[in-house]
Design a protein around this motif. Structure first.
Motif, PDB file in Angstrom:
ATOM      1  N   GLN A 649      24.357   2.183  48.715  1.00  0.00           N
ATOM      2  CA  GLN A 649      23.187   1.956  47.657  1.00  0.00           C
ATOM      3  C   GLN A 649      21.867   1.963  48.403  1.00  0.00           C
ATOM      4  O   GLN A 649      20.975   2.585  48.152  1.00  0.00           O
ATOM      5  N   GLU A 650      21.838   1.278  49.385  1.00  0.00           N
ATOM      6  CA  GLU A 650      20.626   1.002  50.429  1.00  0.00           C
ATOM      7  C   GLU A 650      20.250   2.148  50.844  1.00  0.00           C
ATOM      8  O   GLU A 650      19.074   2.758  50.932  1.00  0.00           O
ATOM      9  N   ASN A 651      21.463   3.109  51.331  1.00  0.00           N
ATOM     10  CA  ASN A 651      21.182   4.334  52.180  1.00  0.00           C
ATOM     11  C   ASN A 651      20.594   5.290  51.046  1.00  0.00           C
ATOM     12  O   ASN A 651      19.974   6.087  51.316  1.00  0.00           O
ATOM     13  N   ILE A 652      21.114   5.298  49.921  1.00  0.00           N
ATOM     14  CA  ILE A 652      20.639   6.171  48.936  1.00  0.00           C
ATOM     15  C   ILE A 652      19.168   5.860  48.792  1.00  0.00           C
ATOM     16  O   ILE A 652      18.100   6.712  48.436  1.00  0.00           O
ATOM     17  N   ALA A 653      18.934   4.536  48.384  1.00  0.00           N
ATOM     18  CA  ALA A 653      17.492   4.386  47.985  1.00  0.00           C
ATOM     19  C   ALA A 653      16.427   4.576  48.942  1.00  0.00           C
ATOM     20  O   ALA A 653      15.418   4.745  48.569  1.00  0.00           O
ATOM     21  N   SER A 654      16.847   4.847  50.495  1.00  0.00           N
ATOM     22  CA  SER A 654      15.866   5.169  51.250  1.00  0.00           C
ATOM     23  C   SER A 654      15.409   6.686  50.948  1.00  0.00           C
ATOM     24  O   SER A 654      14.447   6.978  51.437  1.00  0.00           O
ATOM     25  N   ALA A 751      28.569  12.050  53.896  1.00  0.00           N
ATOM     26  CA  ALA A 751      27.537  11.836  52.834  1.00  0.00           C
ATOM     27  C   ALA A 751      27.700  10.588  52.256  1.00  0.00           C
ATOM     28  O   ALA A 751      28.978  10.323  51.752  1.00  0.00           O
ATOM     29  N   ALA A 752      27.088   9.863  51.733  1.00  0.00           N
ATOM     30  CA  ALA A 752      27.070   8.664  50.937  1.00  0.00           C
ATOM     31  C   ALA A 752      26.584   9.080  49.407  1.00  0.00           C
ATOM     32  O   ALA A 752      26.839   8.341  48.542  1.00  0.00           O
ATOM     33  N   GLY A 753      25.737  10.307  49.253  1.00  0.00           N
ATOM     34  CA  GLY A 753      25.529  10.681  48.147  1.00  0.00           C
ATOM     35  C   GLY A 753      24.993  12.241  48.164  1.00  0.00           C
ATOM     36  O   GLY A 753      24.966  12.508  49.355  1.00  0.00           O
ATOM     37  N   PHE A 754      24.895  12.619  47.010  1.00  0.00           N
ATOM     38  CA  PHE A 754      24.452  14.118  46.896  1.00  0.00           C
ATOM     39  C   PHE A 754      23.816  14.578  45.602  1.00  0.00           C
ATOM     40  O   PHE A 754      23.917  13.709  44.756  1.00  0.00           O
ATOM     41  N   THR A 755      23.272  15.606  45.637  1.00  0.00           N
ATOM     42  CA  THR A 755      22.684  16.116  44.517  1.00  0.00           C
ATOM     43  C   THR A 755      23.456  17.530  44.053  1.00  0.00           C
ATOM     44  O   THR A 755      23.439  18.225  45.127  1.00  0.00           O
ATOM     45  N   ILE A 830      17.941  24.681  34.575  1.00  0.00           N
ATOM     46  CA  ILE A 830      18.952  24.234  35.428  1.00  0.00           C
ATOM     47  C   ILE A 830      18.761  22.668  35.598  1.00  0.00           C
ATOM     48  O   ILE A 830      17.555  22.495  35.723  1.00  0.00           O
ATOM     49  N   THR A 831      19.651  21.983  35.338  1.00  0.00           N
ATOM     50  CA  THR A 831      19.569  20.382  35.358  1.00  0.00           C
ATOM     51  C   THR A 831      20.291  19.895  36.782  1.00  0.00           C
ATOM     52  O   THR A 831      21.383  20.300  37.054  1.00  0.00           O
ATOM     53  N   SER A 832      19.493  19.210  37.586  1.00  0.00           N
ATOM     54  CA  SER A 832      19.971  18.660  38.743  1.00  0.00           C
ATOM     55  C   SER A 832      20.403  17.077  38.448  1.00  0.00           C
ATOM     56  O   SER A 832      19.821  16.467  37.759  1.00  0.00           O
ATOM     57  N   VAL A 833      21.485  16.700  38.983  1.00  0.00           N
ATOM     58  CA  VAL A 833      22.094  15.455  38.934  1.00  0.00           C
ATOM     59  C   VAL A 833      22.233  14.746  40.210  1.00  0.00           C
ATOM     60  O   VAL A 833      22.964  15.454  41.072  1.00  0.00           O
ATOM     61  N   ALA A 834      21.682  13.625  40.459  1.00  0.00           N
ATOM     62  CA  ALA A 834      22.056  12.778  41.623  1.00  0.00           C
ATOM     63  C   ALA A 834      23.195  11.794  41.430  1.00  0.00           C
ATOM     64  O   ALA A 834      23.092  11.061  40.669  1.00  0.00           O
ATOM     65  N   PHE A 835      23.982  11.887  42.582  1.00  0.00           N
ATOM     66  CA  PHE A 835      25.291  11.197  42.349  1.00  0.00           C
ATOM     67  C   PHE A 835      25.332   9.933  43.769  1.00  0.00           C
ATOM     68  O   PHE A 835      24.752  10.459  44.788  1.00  0.00           O
ATOM     69  N   GLU A 836      26.042   9.057  43.452  1.00  0.00           N
ATOM     70  CA  GLU A 836      26.203   8.076  44.477  1.00  0.00           C
ATOM     71  C   GLU A 836      27.544   7.779  44.701  1.00  0.00           C
ATOM     72  O   GLU A 836      28.384   7.487  43.713  1.00  0.00           O
ATOM     73  N   ILE A 882      23.349  21.056  46.040  1.00  0.00           N
ATOM     74  CA  ILE A 882      22.261  21.465  46.477  1.00  0.00           C
ATOM     75  C   ILE A 882      21.509  20.500  47.626  1.00  0.00           C
ATOM     76  O   ILE A 882      20.777  20.855  48.298  1.00  0.00           O
ATOM     77  N   GLU A 883      22.024  19.419  47.957  1.00  0.00           N
ATOM     78  CA  GLU A 883      21.654  18.654  48.810  1.00  0.00           C
ATOM     79  C   GLU A 883      22.671  17.200  49.104  1.00  0.00           C
ATOM     80  O   GLU A 883      23.106  16.947  48.162  1.00  0.00           O
ATOM     81  N   VAL A 884      22.704  16.871  49.999  1.00  0.00           N
ATOM     82  CA  VAL A 884      23.421  15.685  50.539  1.00  0.00           C
ATOM     83  C   VAL A 884      22.743  14.755  51.290  1.00  0.00           C
ATOM     84  O   VAL A 884      21.602  15.036  51.967  1.00  0.00           O
ATOM     85  N   VAL A 885      23.161  13.406  51.143  1.00  0.00           N
ATOM     86  CA  VAL A 885      22.346  12.351  51.563  1.00  0.00           C
ATOM     87  C   VAL A 885      23.353  11.615  52.310  1.00  0.00           C
ATOM     88  O   VAL A 885      24.391  10.915  51.856  1.00  0.00           O
ATOM     89  N   ASP A 886      22.949  11.294  53.516  1.00  0.00           N
ATOM     90  CA  ASP A 886      23.474  10.461  54.432  1.00  0.00           C
ATOM     91  C   ASP A 886      23.520   8.788  54.187  1.00  0.00           C
ATOM     92  O   ASP A 886      24.064   8.015  54.841  1.00  0.00           O
TER      93      ASP A 886
END
Length: 886
Positions: A649-654, A751-755, A830-836, A882-886
Motif C-alpha cells: 500500500q505504501e508503494n502504491i501511495a508513493s 508490480a504491486a499495482g496497475f491501472t 473510456i474509464t480507467s481503474v486503479a487496482f492494488e 495501461i500502467e503498472v506500478v512497482d
C-alpha cells in the motif's frame, strides 16, 4: 488422454539391488564411474559382501535375466551355484505352416526371441521415465548381432520418441528371478551382452557394464568334434580324465554375473549444446546427472507441424466433453456420455457427468486423414506428433461449464491464450419439456430457484464476445431439438453476434441423417467448398474476429462432425507473438528476451543445499521469444518473506493520491514509464523476488524438444542455483524470463499495482474500496479498487485544469453547436481503474488484456460467492493494462 501432461513425481528410480539400504540407492542422482570402453573391472563375490539379491521386483526399471541367449543353453554336469537345478532354455517351436529350411526356422525363432526381449527392455525403460506416453509407430526391429559381422558395438539408431526422459534400465545378467546368483560362463556372458547391445541399439540406447562379478565355477562335458566351438577358447583350462573316452572332454570355467545399465543415447544433442557459452557457468549449478531430466532429442523438432490452440467452452450439459470425445476418438455417443469417458479426470466427474477441471486433448490432420485415437497405431500424443508431421496439430482445452466453476471457465479462456474459442450451445436449450436421455438441463434445474430467469447461453456468449477473440459457435445435440427450439436458439445467437458488430456465417449441415463411425476418420471433399467460403469472408474483412462460423452437429448421429474437422484443419493461425504486440517500443522499451507464463506446477519442491537433484516442472505458455535447454533464466516473482500488505500500500501511495488521481496517475511520459518499471530494481526486494535457474528439459505438447518457440505451450523443467534456498513454493501466475541486456544490470521488476482502462459502460458498478478478482495471462489474483477516472481517450485522461477553466460551460455550448454531446461518466468514453494487488506482486505486461470479476455479496446460490450482479456469476469487465506500478 485427459491431461495435458502426464508427469509423475513418484516415478520409479534406477536403484541397484547390489547396494545396501544405507548406501546411495539411486543411480539417477549420482554420476557413475567412468568405464572407458564400457567394460567393468572384474571382481569377486566376496568383495561385495552379498550372497544373493532380493527377488526381482514386478515393476520398476530393474530386470533379472538368467541369460539373454538366442539359442538353447548347454547342460552342466556340476555347478557351485546350483545352476543344475534350472532347466535349460528351450526355444519354442514355430507353428507348422509351409515347409521351410532348417536354417530359416532357426533364424525366425532367434529373431522372434530377440524382438520379445527388446519389447521387455522398452517396458523397463518406461518404468524410470516421469512421462507415460511413448511412440511405437517408429519402433525399429532389432537385427541379429551376427548380421553385420562386426565386433564393434552396434551404432544406436534414432532414439524412440518418448524415451528422452528415461533414466535407464538396469539388467542383472546371470541372476534368477528369486535373486539367486547363478552366473554364466564367459562366452555365454559375452553373447548375452552382445544381444543386449543389439536390443538397446534398436531403441536408440547404449549399454554400460557396471559390474562383472565371479560368483562360482562349473563343469561340463563336450565331445571332441565340438572342439571347434567358440566355447573352447573361452574356458579356463581343459582336462582329460584317466580312462575317459578320447571322444569326451571335461571343461571347467568360472561363472560370471554382470550388471548392465541401458540408457538413451543423447550424444548428438549434447554435442549441439557444447557450443553454448552459457554452459560455461554450469559450475555454480547442480551437476548434470546422465539420467536426470535434462534428456532432450534434437531429432524430434516441433517446427514441422502447425499448431492451433482451441478453447472449448459453453454452459453445462451442452455437450462440450462429448463433442471433444467424438472428435478425438471417432466414437459416436450413446446419449449417456460414452464418448467423453476418456476425457474425464475425476471420479465425481464420471458419476455426475459435470466437468469441473480443465482437460486437454490433441488431434492431428494430414491430407484428408484425421489423426486421432481411431487412427492405426495411435496410442499417445507422441504418436500423433509423428504421424501428423508436416500437417497440423490442434490442441483442445476443455473447461467446465457449471456456474460454480466459473474460475475454471475463465482460466480456460484466458490462461492458455487460445487462437480460437469454440462455444458449444445445445440446440434443445429452448425446450421447456423435462430432460430426456442426453437432453440439456435448464438454468433452474441446474441452480434451483436461484436460476429462475437466468439465461446461461447468453452469459457464456457475452463472455466470449467481450474477450474479442476469434470465435466459432458449435450447435450440439441437433438430433434432439425440434424445429422451433433450434430456430429460437439460432435467433438468440445471431442477435448477440450482430449486436457485437460481427458477421455470423452458418455452415450448411450434412444432409445425411446418420454417419457411421468409420466415416468420421477422413475429411469429406465436399466440405472444403463450404469452409472456403468462410475463409474468403475472413480474408475480405482482413480480420479473424469479424466473422463467426456456426456449425450444427450431433455427437450421437455424427452430423456435422466431418464438417467441424474440416473447419479445424483450415482455421487461420495468428502470427507468432512478439514482445511489442501489446504496446510499441516507445511506451514499453524494455522487455525480456523471452517470457514464459506458468499455468501449472507438477513438481514443486523447495530446494536446499542438502537436496541435490530436486527440481521444478512447470506447464505454461510461451508469450514471446525462444527458450532452449541449457539457458539460464530468472524465475519469479516469489513472495518476499516478511512482506506485508502495508508495504504494498505504501508503494502504491508513493505514486497515487485519491485527491489528485487524474493529475498524478496518468501524466507519465514514456521516459517516466521506463523509470517506474526499473525503480527499486537493485533493492533487496527485487533481488529476493527473482531467482536464477537453468532449463534442463522442455516438452512441447508432450514431445521432448530442445527449444520452445513463441506462442507454443509446453512444460519446462528447471533446477535452481545450488546456493539458492527457496523459502516459498512456486505458484501459478509466475513467469520464466531471460532478462535483456539492460535488465541484467537493473533486474526484473514485479508490480504491486496497475491501472487498466475499460470501455464498458457498467464499470461504474465497481466502487472504490471493493474487492475484485483479476485475470491477466496466467495470473488470477485478488485486488482492491483504488479509484476510477474518466478518460477522454486511451492516450490520456481528461485534464482537471481544462474542466476548471470551462466554468461558464462554453465548451459544452460549442459541443452542442457542432452536434456532439459531452462525455458522461460511466456511459461514454473510456474509464480507467486503479487496482492494488493484495496477495503477491506479479509480472504484468503493459498493454495486456485484463478481465475483472466483481466480488463480495451473496452469490446466486448461498454464502459469499463472488459475482452477485452477474448473470450466472459470469458478469465481468474486459479492459487493457495501461500502467503498472512497482
Amino acid at each position: 488422454m485427459a491431461s495435458l501432461f502426464t508427469f509423475d513425481s513418484d516415478h520409479q528410480r534406477v536403484s541397484s539391488p547390489w547396494l545396501s539400504p544405507s548406501s546411495t540407492s539411486d543411480l539417477s542422482s549420482s554420476r557413475p564411474r567412468q568405464l572407458g570402453s564400457g567394460n567393468a573391472s572384474p571382481s569377486l563375490l566376496a568383495d561385495h559382501g552379498v550372497v544373493r539379491l532380493e527377488a526381482e521386483p514386478q515393476e520398476g526399471p530393474v530386470e533379472y535375466k538368467l541369460h539373454l541367449l538366442l539359442r538353447s543353453r548347454r547342460e552342466y554336469s556340476s555347478s557351485s551355484t546350483g545352476q543344475d537345478r534350472f532347466q535349460p532354455y528351450k526355444l519354442n517351436e514355430p507353428r507348422k505352416e509351409k515347409p521351410v529350411s532348417s536354417h530359416e526356422k532357426t533364424r525366425e525363432r532367434r529373431q522372434r526371441r530377440l524382438q520379445e526381449l527388446s519389447t521387455q527392455l522398452l517396458w523397463r525403460l518406461q518404468q524410470s521415465s516421469p512421462y507415460h506416453d511413448f511412440s511405437t509407430s517408429e519402433l525399429t526391429l532389432p537385427e541379429l548381432p551376427e548380421a553385420d559381422g562386426s565386433l564393434e558395438p552396434p551404432r544406436p539408431s534414432k532414439l524412440l520418441a518418448g524415451l528422452e526422459q528415461s533414466r535407464g534400465a538396469l539388467y542383472e545378467i546371470g541372476v534368477s528371478d528369486d535373486g539367486t546368483l547363478v552366473g554364466l560362463t564367459k562366452d555365454e556372458m559375452d553373447e548375452s551382452v552382445k544381444n543386449l547391445r543389439a536390443m538397446a541399439a534398436s531403441l536408440g540406447c547404449t549399454v554400460q557394464l557396471l559390474k562383472m562379478v565371479v560368483v562360482g565355477s562349473c563343469e561340463w562335458h563336450e565331445r571332441k568334434n565340438h572342439l571347434n566351438s567358440p566355447s573352447q577358447h573361452q574356458t579356463k583350462f581343459e582336462a582329460r580324465e584317466e580312462g575317459e573316452s578320447e571322444q569326451n572332454l571335461r571343461h571347467h570355467a568360472e561363472l560370471w554375473v554382470a550388471e548392465a545399465l541401458v540408457i538413451p543415447d543423447l550424444s548428438s544433442s549434447r554435442d549441439i549444446l557444447s557450443g553454448n557459452s552459457a554452459r560455461d557457468q554450469s559450475s555454480i549449478f547442480m551437476p548434470d546427472p546422465p539420467y536426470e531430466a535434462d534428456h532432450i532429442s534434437d531429432a524430434n523438432s516441433q517446427g514441422t507441424s502447425a499448431q492451433l490452440r482451441i478453447a472449448l467452452t459453453g454452459p453445462t450439459t451442452s455437450g462440450k466433453s462429448t463433442l471433444l470425445g467424438t472428435l478425438s476418438t471417432s466414437t459416436l455417443d450413446d446419449g449417456r456420455g460414452k464418448s467423453r469417458l476418456s476425457l474425464l479426470k475425476h471420479l465425481h466427474e464420471i458419476e455426475s457427468g459435470v466437468t469441473s477441471s480443465i482437460t486437454q486433448e490433441l488431434i492431428g490432420y494430414k491430407d484428408e486423414s484425421v489423426i486421432n485415437y481411431a487412427y492405426p497405431h495411435i496410442t499417445s500424443w507422441t504418436d500423433i506428433h509423428s504421424t501428423a508431421k508436416h500437417g497440423r496439430l490442434v490442441f483442445f482445452s476443455d473447461s467446465a461449464g457449471h456456474p460454480r466453476y466459473r474460475r475454471t471457465i475463465v482460466r480456460g479462456l484466458i490462461g492458455w491464450v487460445p487462437h480460437w474459442t469454440l462455444l458449444c450451445i445445445a440446440a434443445d436449450d429452448g425446450e421447456n419439456a423435462p430432460i430426456t436421455q442426453g437432453g440439456t438441463a435448464s438454468a433452474q434445474q441446474i441452480l434451483g430457484t436461484a436460476g429462475s430467469g437466468i439465461d446461461l447461453v447468453k452469459a457464456h456468449l457475452e463472455l466470449c464476445l467481450k474477450l474479442n477473440q476469434p470465435l466459432t459457435v458449435v450447435i450440439t445435440k441437433q438430433d434432439l431439438a425440434s424445429g422451433i427450439s433450434l430456430k429460437k436458439t439460432l435467433s438468440k445467437i445471431l442477435t448477440a453476434i450482430k449486436s457485437a458488430e460481427r458477421v455470423p456465417f452458418i455452415l450448411p449441415p450434412d444432409h445425411n441423417s446418420s454417419i457411421p463411425e468409420n466415416g468420421l476418420r477422413t475429411l469429406a471433399t465436399s466440405d472444403n467448398e463450404k469452409i472456403q467460403k468462410v475463409l474468403d469472408k475472413m480474408q475480405e474483412s482482413n480480420s479473424l474476429v469479424s466473422v463467426v462460423p456456426i456449425v450444427l452437429t450431433s455427437a450421437s448421429k455424427g452430423i456435422g462432425i466431418r464438417l467441424l474437422h474440416c473447419l479445424l484443419q483450415s482455421l487461420p493461425i495468428p502470427k507468432s507473438p512478439t514482445a511489442y504486440d501489446f504496446v510499441g517500443r516507445a511506451l514499453n522499451p524494455e522487455q525480456p528476451a523471452c517470457l514464459f507464463h506458468v499455468e501449472d506446477i507438477f513438481i514443486n519442491q523447495p530446494l536446499s543445499h542438502e537436496r541435490e537433484g530436486s527440481g521444478h516442472v512447470m506447464a505454461g505458455h510461451m508469450r514471446f521469444g525462444r527458450l532452449s535447454v541449457g539457458d539460464f533464466v530468472s524465475v519469479g516473482p516469489f513472495h518476499v518473506a516478511g512482506e506485508k500488505n502495508g508495504d504494498m500500500q505504501e508503494n502504491i501511495a508513493s505514486y497515487t493520491s485519491p485527491n489528485s488521481a487524474a493529475s498524478t496517475m496518468f501524466r507519465h511520459s514514456s521516459a517516466d514509464l521506463t523509470r517506474i518499471t526499473s525503480r527499486n530494481a537493485n533493492g533487496p526486494l527485487a533481488k529476493s523476488e527473482w531467482h536464477a535457474a537453468k532449463v534442463v528439459s522442455i516438452r512441447n505438447l508432450r514431445l521432448p524438444v530442445t527449444t520452445l518457440e513463441a506462442g507454443q505451450v509446453g512444460t519446462i523443467g528447471v533446477i535452481f542455483d545450488r546456493r539458492t534456498l527457496l523459502t516459498q513454493r512456486m505458484r501459478k501466475g509466475m513467469v520464466i524470463a531471460i532478462p535483456s541486456q539492460h535488465m541484467t544490470e537493473t533486474g526484473l521488476q514485479a508490480a504491486a499495482g496497475f491501472t487498466a482502462c475499460f470501455e464498458d459502460s457498467n464499470i461504474d458498478s465497481v466502487t472504490p474500496g471493493s474487492l475484485v478478482v483479476v485475470y491477466i495471462a496466467s495470473i488470477r489474483a485478488t485486488a482492491r479498487v483504488l479509484h476510477l477516472t474518466l478518460l477522454s481517450d486511451i492516450n490520456g485522461p481528461m485534464s482537471n485544469q481544462a474542466q476548471d477553466d470551462d466554468v461558464f460551460g462554453l465548451d459544452e455550448a460549442e459541443e452542442k453547436e457542432h452536434g456532439t454531446e459531452p462525455l458522461i461518466f460511466g456511459s461514454d468514453g473510456i474509464t480507467s481503474v486503479a487496482f492494488e494487488l493484495l496477495a503477491n506482486r506479479e509480472w504484468i505486461e503493459l498493454g495486456s488484456q485484463i478481465l475483472v470479476m466483481p466480488g463480495g455479496g451473496v452469490g446466486l446460490y448461498s454464502g459469499s460467492e463472488r459475482g452477485q450482479k452477474g448473470v450466472a456469476g459470469l458478469e465481468c469487465f474486459v479492459g487493457k493494462v495501461i500502467e503498472v506500478v512497482d
